[in-house]
Design an enzyme around this catalytic site. Sequence first.
Site, PDB file in Angstrom:
ATOM      1  N   LYS A  10       4.740  23.998  26.704  1.00 41.64           N
ATOM      2  CA  LYS A  10       5.584  24.049  27.887  1.00 41.64           C
ATOM      3  C   LYS A  10       7.062  23.838  27.549  1.00 41.64           C
ATOM      4  CE  LYS A  10       1.809  22.630  30.899  1.00 41.64           C
ATOM      5  NZ  LYS A  10       1.371  21.689  31.927  1.00 41.64           N
ATOM      6  N   TYR A  51      -1.250  29.768  38.081  1.00 43.57           N
ATOM      7  CA  TYR A  51      -1.506  28.521  38.816  1.00 43.57           C
ATOM      8  C   TYR A  51      -2.047  28.762  40.222  1.00 43.57           C
ATOM      9  CZ  TYR A  51       0.901  26.014  35.083  1.00 43.57           C
ATOM     10  OH  TYR A  51       1.253  25.478  33.878  1.00 43.57           O
ATOM     11  N   ASN A 114       4.123  17.696  30.722  1.00 43.37           N
ATOM     12  CA  ASN A 114       3.061  17.191  29.846  1.00 43.37           C
ATOM     13  C   ASN A 114       2.806  18.046  28.606  1.00 43.37           C
ATOM     14  OD1 ASN A 114       1.407  19.295  30.835  1.00 43.37           O
ATOM     15  ND2 ASN A 114       0.719  18.005  32.522  1.00 43.37           N
ATOM     16  N   HIS A 117      -0.503  23.250  27.802  1.00 41.94           N
ATOM     17  CA  HIS A 117      -1.604  23.720  28.656  1.00 41.94           C
ATOM     18  C   HIS A 117      -2.650  24.309  27.734  1.00 41.94           C
ATOM     19  CE1 HIS A 117      -3.963  25.968  31.586  1.00 41.94           C
ATOM     20  NE2 HIS A 117      -3.947  26.937  30.696  1.00 41.94           N
ATOM     21  N   GLU A 128      -6.981  33.742  31.674  1.00 42.19           N
ATOM     22  CA  GLU A 128      -5.628  33.418  31.226  1.00 42.19           C
ATOM     23  C   GLU A 128      -5.200  34.291  30.046  1.00 42.19           C
ATOM     24  OE1 GLU A 128      -5.865  29.210  30.519  1.00 42.19           O
ATOM     25  OE2 GLU A 128      -5.864  28.751  32.666  1.00 42.19           O
TER      26      GLU A 128
END
Length: 137
Positions: A10, A51, A114, A117, A128
């Site tokens: 990220k 998402y 965080n 992913h 994905e």
Amino acid sequence: MTQRTLVLLKPDAVRRGLVGEIVGRIERKAGWRITALELRTLDRATLEQHYDEHVGRPFYEPLVEFMLSGPVVALVAEGERVIEGVRTLAGPTDPIAAAPGSIRGDFGSIVRENLIHASDSEESAERELKLFFPGLF
């Protein structure tokens, strides 16, 4: 059983210069390999698809905005039980709950940003991977 999974490093991981460290942890796992890797800036349409299951939740819009805040590294990891394994390597979303030695346990600071992913199931991985690496199918 050999699997493929999507991993996204990220914007916070890219900003903090942790790409090499995180990729290295994946590469050093015996039997795993990275078969595609790309630095890219995501667009809102891709993130909305990615998402989709979180639409309407309070964290959805801040998450999308965070993911738009800078480039990410998208990669495909392959290997034995790689889906479960990368999620274990990443650790829980909450960096305080994440064990030392996990990516989030060692480098995480806040829940929303965080670092990583990783697909949570074979079905998610397939969906994905088709979104982020359509040329692989």
